[in-house]
Design an enzyme around this catalytic site. Structure first.
Site, PDB file in Angstrom:
ATOM      1  N   LYS A  22       0.841  -1.198   0.000  1.00  0.00           N
ATOM      2  CA  LYS A  22       0.000   0.000   0.000  1.00  0.00           C
ATOM      3  C   LYS A  22       0.881   1.255   0.000  1.00  0.00           C
ATOM      4  CE  LYS A  22      -1.762   1.538   4.064  1.00  0.00           C
ATOM      5  NZ  LYS A  22      -1.393   2.937   4.311  1.00  0.00           N
ATOM      6  N   ASN A  23       1.896   1.261   0.858  1.00  0.00           N
ATOM      7  CA  ASN A  23       2.713   2.461   1.022  1.00  0.00           C
ATOM      8  C   ASN A  23       3.652   2.729  -0.152  1.00  0.00           C
ATOM      9  OD1 ASN A  23       1.442   2.908   3.395  1.00  0.00           O
ATOM     10  ND2 ASN A  23       3.194   2.427   4.722  1.00  0.00           N
ATOM     11  N   ARG A  99      -3.811  10.759   5.015  1.00  0.00           N
ATOM     12  CA  ARG A  99      -2.699  11.700   5.009  1.00  0.00           C
ATOM     13  C   ARG A  99      -1.843  11.617   3.756  1.00  0.00           C
ATOM     14  NH1 ARG A  99      -0.314  14.131   8.872  1.00  0.00           N
ATOM     15  NH2 ARG A  99       1.623  13.609   7.845  1.00  0.00           N
ATOM     16  N   CYS A 123      -3.882  13.020  13.352  1.00  0.00           N
ATOM     17  CA  CYS A 123      -4.403  11.688  13.109  1.00  0.00           C
ATOM     18  C   CYS A 123      -4.233  10.882  14.380  1.00  0.00           C
ATOM     19  CB  CYS A 123      -3.706  11.013  11.941  1.00  0.00           C
ATOM     20  SG  CYS A 123      -2.072  10.457  12.342  1.00  0.00           S
ATOM     21  N   ARG A 128       1.861  14.421  13.566  1.00  0.00           N
ATOM     22  CA  ARG A 128       2.271  14.210  12.167  1.00  0.00           C
ATOM     23  C   ARG A 128       2.231  15.482  11.309  1.00  0.00           C
ATOM     24  NH1 ARG A 128       0.116   8.371  10.170  1.00  0.00           N
ATOM     25  NH2 ARG A 128       1.853   8.534   8.747  1.00  0.00           N
ATOM     26  N   VAL A 130       3.585  18.349   8.421  1.00  0.00           N
ATOM     27  CA  VAL A 130       4.111  18.220   7.055  1.00  0.00           C
ATOM     28  C   VAL A 130       5.137  19.324   6.770  1.00  0.00           C
ATOM     29  CG1 VAL A 130       2.176  16.967   6.007  1.00  0.00           C
ATOM     30  CG2 VAL A 130       2.085  19.451   6.152  1.00  0.00           C
ATOM     31  N   LEU A 132       8.327  19.345   6.772  1.00  0.00           N
ATOM     32  CA  LEU A 132       9.497  18.997   5.950  1.00  0.00           C
ATOM     33  C   LEU A 132       9.136  18.983   4.468  1.00  0.00           C
ATOM     34  CD1 LEU A 132      10.989  16.185   8.205  1.00  0.00           C
ATOM     35  CD2 LEU A 132      11.630  18.597   8.093  1.00  0.00           C
ATOM     36  N   ASP A 313       5.405   0.339  11.739  1.00  0.00           N
ATOM     37  CA  ASP A 313       4.150  -0.268  11.299  1.00  0.00           C
ATOM     38  C   ASP A 313       4.024  -1.737  11.707  1.00  0.00           C
ATOM     39  OD1 ASP A 313       3.401   2.138  10.262  1.00  0.00           O
ATOM     40  OD2 ASP A 313       3.686   1.600   8.160  1.00  0.00           O
ATOM     41  N   ILE A 335       9.392   6.596  16.418  1.00  0.00           N
ATOM     42  CA  ILE A 335       8.956   7.335  15.215  1.00  0.00           C
ATOM     43  C   ILE A 335       7.738   8.222  15.509  1.00  0.00           C
ATOM     44  CG2 ILE A 335       8.282   7.161  12.778  1.00  0.00           C
ATOM     45  CD1 ILE A 335      11.016   5.921  13.233  1.00  0.00           C
ATOM     46  N   ARG A 405      -8.379  -0.552   5.336  1.00  0.00           N
ATOM     47  CA  ARG A 405      -7.527   0.455   4.705  1.00  0.00           C
ATOM     48  C   ARG A 405      -6.205  -0.159   4.256  1.00  0.00           C
ATOM     49  NH1 ARG A 405      -5.935   5.087   8.122  1.00  0.00           N
ATOM     50  NH2 ARG A 405      -4.747   5.351   6.234  1.00  0.00           N
TER      51      ARG A 405
HETATM   52  C1  UD1 Z   1       4.927   6.646   6.207  1.00  0.00           C
HETATM   53  C2  UD1 Z   1       4.001   5.465   6.092  1.00  0.00           C
HETATM   54  C3  UD1 Z   1       3.521   5.033   7.468  1.00  0.00           C
HETATM   55  C4  UD1 Z   1       4.725   4.767   8.362  1.00  0.00           C
HETATM   56  C5  UD1 Z   1       5.684   5.943   8.360  1.00  0.00           C
HETATM   57  C6  UD1 Z   1       6.981   5.667   9.112  1.00  0.00           C
HETATM   58  C7  UD1 Z   1       2.949   5.854   3.947  1.00  0.00           C
HETATM   59  C8  UD1 Z   1       1.716   6.169   3.188  1.00  0.00           C
HETATM   60  N1  UD1 Z   1       2.846   5.853   5.278  1.00  0.00           N
HETATM   61  O1  UD1 Z   1       4.180   7.722   6.784  1.00  0.00           O
HETATM   62  O2  UD1 Z   1       2.728   3.852   7.327  1.00  0.00           O
HETATM   63  O3  UD1 Z   1       4.288   4.537   9.687  1.00  0.00           O
HETATM   64  O4  UD1 Z   1       6.037   6.295   7.017  1.00  0.00           O
HETATM   65  O5  UD1 Z   1       7.635   4.576   8.576  1.00  0.00           O
HETATM   66  O6  UD1 Z   1       3.983   5.547   3.363  1.00  0.00           O
HETATM   67  N2  UD1 Z   1       7.537  14.322  10.343  1.00  0.00           N
HETATM   68  C9  UD1 Z   1       7.738  15.645  10.624  1.00  0.00           C
HETATM   69  N3  UD1 Z   1       7.570  16.563   9.623  1.00  0.00           N
HETATM   70  C10 UD1 Z   1       7.211  16.184   8.352  1.00  0.00           C
HETATM   71  C11 UD1 Z   1       7.006  14.810   8.079  1.00  0.00           C
HETATM   72  C12 UD1 Z   1       7.186  13.897   9.093  1.00  0.00           C
HETATM   73  O7  UD1 Z   1       8.072  16.017  11.750  1.00  0.00           O
HETATM   74  O8  UD1 Z   1       7.056  17.060   7.483  1.00  0.00           O
HETATM   75  C13 UD1 Z   1       7.708  13.325  11.425  1.00  0.00           C
HETATM   76  C14 UD1 Z   1       6.446  12.528  11.710  1.00  0.00           C
HETATM   77  O9  UD1 Z   1       5.585  13.205  12.587  1.00  0.00           O
HETATM   78  C15 UD1 Z   1       7.003  11.266  12.316  1.00  0.00           C
HETATM   79  C16 UD1 Z   1       8.319  11.077  11.526  1.00  0.00           C
HETATM   80  O10 UD1 Z   1       8.640  12.359  10.986  1.00  0.00           O
HETATM   81  O11 UD1 Z   1       7.306  11.452  13.671  1.00  0.00           O
HETATM   82  C17 UD1 Z   1       8.257  10.059  10.409  1.00  0.00           C
HETATM   83  O12 UD1 Z   1       7.147  10.340   9.596  1.00  0.00           O
HETATM   84  P1  UD1 Z   1       7.124   9.988   8.043  1.00  0.00           P
HETATM   85  O13 UD1 Z   1       8.262   9.083   7.732  1.00  0.00           O
HETATM   86  O14 UD1 Z   1       7.013  11.242   7.267  1.00  0.00           O
HETATM   87  O15 UD1 Z   1       5.773   9.174   7.918  1.00  0.00           O
HETATM   88  P2  UD1 Z   1       4.742   9.217   6.732  1.00  0.00           P
HETATM   89  O16 UD1 Z   1       5.441   9.422   5.429  1.00  0.00           O
HETATM   90  O17 UD1 Z   1       3.599  10.105   7.078  1.00  0.00           O
END
Ligand code: UD1
Length: 430
Positions: A22-23, A99, A123, A128, A130, A132, A313, A335, A405
């Protein structure tokens, strides 16, 4: 609302086929926005999240054709053609459902030079942010402002290559910037990039579409922007989280499963962690065989980390497994904050767990007992299914839409290997 009822205690035996990740499928689908030619994705999982993204892409103007939607996973093919993008807004109603919708941001700005994408909001597993995704695009020259809950991004003269150092590893931000960089002017260097197999899968697909990317699989990605990308055909990487979940289903029931259409290397960290616990992983043709070594399961410690570390996960499933092990297991989540919501539900089934901050101490019990339970996210829900497979008596898992999902026909796959499990439609708690 559907529920899943399980009568625990049957050791699982047989073969289970894993679908495409899925991811990986979600970012791959958004990569179709980068070209006016057709992107064909094979080994597509059929899941609620994939439907949600289809709806979002349709309203951007992408033409979608889904073929072979029944039966064998490997037969599923989706064709996405973004010939003319008619709308660059990703509305709140669709983004809030999932997301990963934010992954349209990079491709839309790169190709259309503008995008308006709703902020996903909080969530169930933490704040979480965005930030970055936004900072990386700003480094590439995008002007970004936040307007009434929307990220409004503009790059009237196109994006420019830049060096961006991630202060924290982010899968989604790496994917968004990687896609944006393929059409930027000049070279982009992404430092401390995520190395998850799903990121590499996306990078390989982008290369097949004509992108110039060096360092795939490492933490430094170098992307030289090209004028345009073209169509391609790509098979989605096997789902390592589904693989690991079924591996733990074999372990928790004391059974033996051949998990097919997947690869051991994708779950190496899980295999390494569970080997001293008494679980044996063997590579077989086109899959992995997982069995309990000689009856007993021992407590082992786990800390979640970015790939190649132990995946967050699989943390909830690991906790369910450790509930039935001999001795203690310390599980540390690095994480996401607030990702132990499954702990109190497991405790309702007789588990002994103490949560302290980002760590949970699990003391194994002789036997879990069935109970009505529910969870607020996908992986937590499946951990309760695993616990139910091992528990004495009947477990009902409510709010099954979370499972749908990310897990395709989970009850059918488990039942085919001897689990006493069924889906009950309608009624019950929500
Ligand atoms: C993806 C996966 C999710 C998995 C996660 C970590 C998908 C669709 N989802 O989620 O299943 O649990 O990777 O392996 O691929 N963060 C920030 N700022 C940002 C982005 C992230 O601080 O702009 C933080 C997040 O809050 C979290 C960490 O970075 O603490 C890792 O998040 P991230 O790797 O971005 O997860 P997702 O891509 O949302």
């Amino acid at each position: 609302m559907d529920r899943i009822r399980i009568r625990g205690g049957n050791p699982l035996r047989g073969a289970i086929e894993v679908g495409g990740a899925k991811n990986a499928a979600l970012p791959l689908m958004t990569a179709s926005l980068l070209t006016d030619e057709t992107l064909v994705l094979k080994n597509l999982p059929i899941l609620a999240d994939i439907n949600t993204l289809c709806n979002l892409l349709l309203q951007h103007g992408v033409a979608i054709h889904l073929a072979g939607a029944g039966g064998n996973c490997a037969g599923r093919v989706i064709e996405l053609t973004a010939r003319n993008l008619t709308n660059t807004t990703a509305p709140y109603d669709l983004v809030r459902k999932m997301r990963a919708s934010v992954l349209v941001l990079g491709p839309l700005v790169a190709r259309c030079r503008e995008a308006r994408v709703s902020l996903p909001g909080g969530c169930a597993i933490g704040a979480r942010p965005v930030d970055l995704h936004i900072k990386g695009l700003q480094a590439m020259g995008a002007e970004i402002e936040l307007d009434r809950g929307y990220i409004v991004a503009k790059a009237p003269n196109g994006l420019k290559g830049a060096e961006f150092v991630f202060p924290k590893v982010s899968v989604g931000a790496t994917e968004n910037l990687l896609m944006a960089a393929t059409l930027a002017k000049g070279e982009t260097v992404l430092v401390n990039a995520a190395r998850e197999p799903e990121v590499s899968d996306l990078a390989h697909c982008l290369v097949a579409m004509g992108a110039d990317i060096q360092g795939i699989g490492s933490d430094t990605l170098r992307i030289r922007g090209v004028e345009r990308l073209h169509g391609a055909t790509h098979a989605v990487v096997p789902d390592r989280i589904e693989t690991g979940t079924y591996a733990m289903a074999a372990a928790i029931t004391g059974g033996e499963l051949d998990i097919m259409n997947t690869r051991l290397e994708l779950i190496q960290s899980l295999a390494t962690t569970l080997q001293p616990a008494g679980v044996v992983f063997t590579e077989i043709e086109n899959g992995v065989r997982v069995a309990r070594a000689n009856g007993e399961l021992h407590g082992v410690d786990t800390m979640t980390e970015p790939f190649p570390g132990f995946p967050t996960d699989l943390q909830a499933q690991m906790m369910a497994l450790m509930c039935t092990a001999r001795g203690a297991a310390m599980i540390t989540e690095t994480i996401f904050e607030n990702r132990f919501m499954h702990a109190p539900e497991l405790m309702r089934m007789g588990a002994r767990i103490t949560v302290h901050g980002s760590s949970a101490l699990v003391r194994g019990v002789e036997r879990l007992t069935g109970a009505p339970v529910m969870a607020t996210d996908l992986r937590a829900s499946v951990s309760l299914v695993l616990a139910g497979l091992a528990a004495e008596g009947e477990t009902t898992v409510n709010r099954v839409y979370h499972l749908d999902r990310g897990y395709e026909r989970v009850e059918e796959k488990l039942a085919a290997c001897g689990a006493d499990i069924e889906r009950i439609g309608g009624g019950g708690e929500d």
